[in-house]
Design a protein around this motif. Sequence first.
Motif, PDB file in Angstrom:
ATOM      1  N   VAL A  95       0.928  -1.477  -0.075  1.00  0.00           N
ATOM      2  CA  VAL A  95      -0.176   0.242  -0.209  1.00  0.00           C
ATOM      3  C   VAL A  95       0.476   1.687   0.288  1.00  0.00           C
ATOM      4  CG1 VAL A  95      -2.050  -1.159   1.227  1.00  0.00           C
ATOM      5  CG2 VAL A  95      -0.467  -0.508   2.477  1.00  0.00           C
ATOM      6  N   ALA A  96       2.219   1.509   0.572  1.00  0.00           N
ATOM      7  CA  ALA A  96       2.737   2.363   0.555  1.00  0.00           C
ATOM      8  C   ALA A  96       4.090   1.645   0.632  1.00  0.00           C
ATOM      9  CB  ALA A  96       2.365   3.138   1.264  1.00  0.00           C
ATOM     10  N   SER A  97       5.473   2.746   0.291  1.00  0.00           N
ATOM     11  CA  SER A  97       6.748   2.713   0.883  1.00  0.00           C
ATOM     12  C   SER A  97       7.247   3.789   1.017  1.00  0.00           C
ATOM     13  CB  SER A  97       7.889   2.124  -0.589  1.00  0.00           C
ATOM     14  OG  SER A  97       7.017   3.098  -1.696  1.00  0.00           O
ATOM     15  N   ALA A  98       8.208   3.629   1.605  1.00  0.00           N
ATOM     16  CA  ALA A  98       9.484   4.803   2.568  1.00  0.00           C
ATOM     17  C   ALA A  98      11.041   4.507   2.740  1.00  0.00           C
ATOM     18  CB  ALA A  98       8.979   4.641   3.996  1.00  0.00           C
ATOM     19  N   ALA A  99      11.324   5.842   2.218  1.00  0.00           N
ATOM     20  CA  ALA A  99      13.003   5.604   1.903  1.00  0.00           C
ATOM     21  C   ALA A  99      13.591   5.928   3.373  1.00  0.00           C
ATOM     22  CB  ALA A  99      13.117   6.635   0.752  1.00  0.00           C
ATOM     23  N   ASN A 100      12.975   6.202   4.866  1.00  0.00           N
ATOM     24  CA  ASN A 100      13.900   6.616   5.890  1.00  0.00           C
ATOM     25  C   ASN A 100      12.813   5.972   6.892  1.00  0.00           C
ATOM     26  OD1 ASN A 100      12.217   9.073   6.791  1.00  0.00           O
ATOM     27  ND2 ASN A 100      13.038   9.899   5.197  1.00  0.00           N
ATOM     28  N   GLY A 101      13.725   6.338   8.236  1.00  0.00           N
ATOM     29  CA  GLY A 101      12.256   5.656   9.733  1.00  0.00           C
ATOM     30  C   GLY A 101      11.135   6.333   9.678  1.00  0.00           C
ATOM     31  N   GLN A 102      11.440   7.700   9.449  1.00  0.00           N
ATOM     32  CA  GLN A 102      10.075   8.726   9.553  1.00  0.00           C
ATOM     33  C   GLN A 102       9.596   8.510   8.697  1.00  0.00           C
ATOM     34  OE1 GLN A 102       9.657  11.169  12.994  1.00  0.00           O
ATOM     35  NE2 GLN A 102       7.902  10.584  11.085  1.00  0.00           N
ATOM     36  N   GLU A 103       9.643   8.689   7.534  1.00  0.00           N
ATOM     37  CA  GLU A 103       8.301   8.139   6.554  1.00  0.00           C
ATOM     38  C   GLU A 103       7.848   6.755   6.367  1.00  0.00           C
ATOM     39  OE1 GLU A 103       9.768   8.021   2.590  1.00  0.00           O
ATOM     40  OE2 GLU A 103      10.818  10.089   2.182  1.00  0.00           O
ATOM     41  N   ALA A 104       8.861   5.684   6.980  1.00  0.00           N
ATOM     42  CA  ALA A 104       8.344   4.773   7.468  1.00  0.00           C
ATOM     43  C   ALA A 104       6.807   4.762   8.876  1.00  0.00           C
ATOM     44  CB  ALA A 104       9.066   3.920   7.773  1.00  0.00           C
ATOM     45  N   LEU A 105       7.003   6.417   9.541  1.00  0.00           N
ATOM     46  CA  LEU A 105       5.826   5.891  10.821  1.00  0.00           C
ATOM     47  C   LEU A 105       4.221   6.838   9.966  1.00  0.00           C
ATOM     48  CD1 LEU A 105       8.056   7.172  13.289  1.00  0.00           C
ATOM     49  CD2 LEU A 105       6.909   5.038  13.732  1.00  0.00           C
TER      50      LEU A 105
END
Length: 224
Positions: free
Chosen positions: A37-47
């Motif tokens: 449903v989504a992807s993130a490039a760092n920990g904050q984006e993951a949250l």
Amino acid sequence: MSAQDARPLRVVVADDQASVREGLVLILDLLPDIDVVASAANGQEALDRVAEHHPDAILLDLHMPVLDGTETTRRLTSEFPEVAVVVLTTYADDTSVLETLRAGARAYLTKDADRLHIARTLHSAASGLSVLDPKVQATLLAAASAPAQPPQPALSDRPLPDGLTRREAEILTLMARGMTNAEIATALFLSGNTVKTHISRVFTKTGSRDRVAAIRYARDHGLD
């Protein structure tokens, strides 16, 4: 059949390397029982992505910028306990594994796992099971059977300077105490190449041209 069993597992993928992240999204999205449903490039984006999409699980790299995988896992477990954290990383040393499992990760895989193994692990973790890669299990068994090592310097929970991770700060502290790369590798159950990688990142983050400058930085910042 439960509602979760009747629909694809909703997953967020987090990895700082674009090629790895995009590849994981592609191969997992091809599976009928996985919906990325989504992807993130760092920990904050993951949250942020988890808060936005409320997935069933997150596939998380351990070493990422802004917020590393262990701290991201800790926050995810606290803020979104219903989301299963599955770590997928190149690091299988015992300290990284234990820190991440203690932070709340339900599964720990190395990046040589194939997509079906990753998918099965995501489903198992989402159902509440814990899964460890065979290499990780072997590492933990080796650490448990090894002779006791002298206590390592404990780092406080205060924020670390210049984006250093706990592991990088730990290695910097050991460097400042005069330990060689080989001695650090032995003390922390790491490979020599892994230690070199961490030290390279320490040099970059601290602006140090060499080991002497890094040790001076450690002393200036109370990391010795």
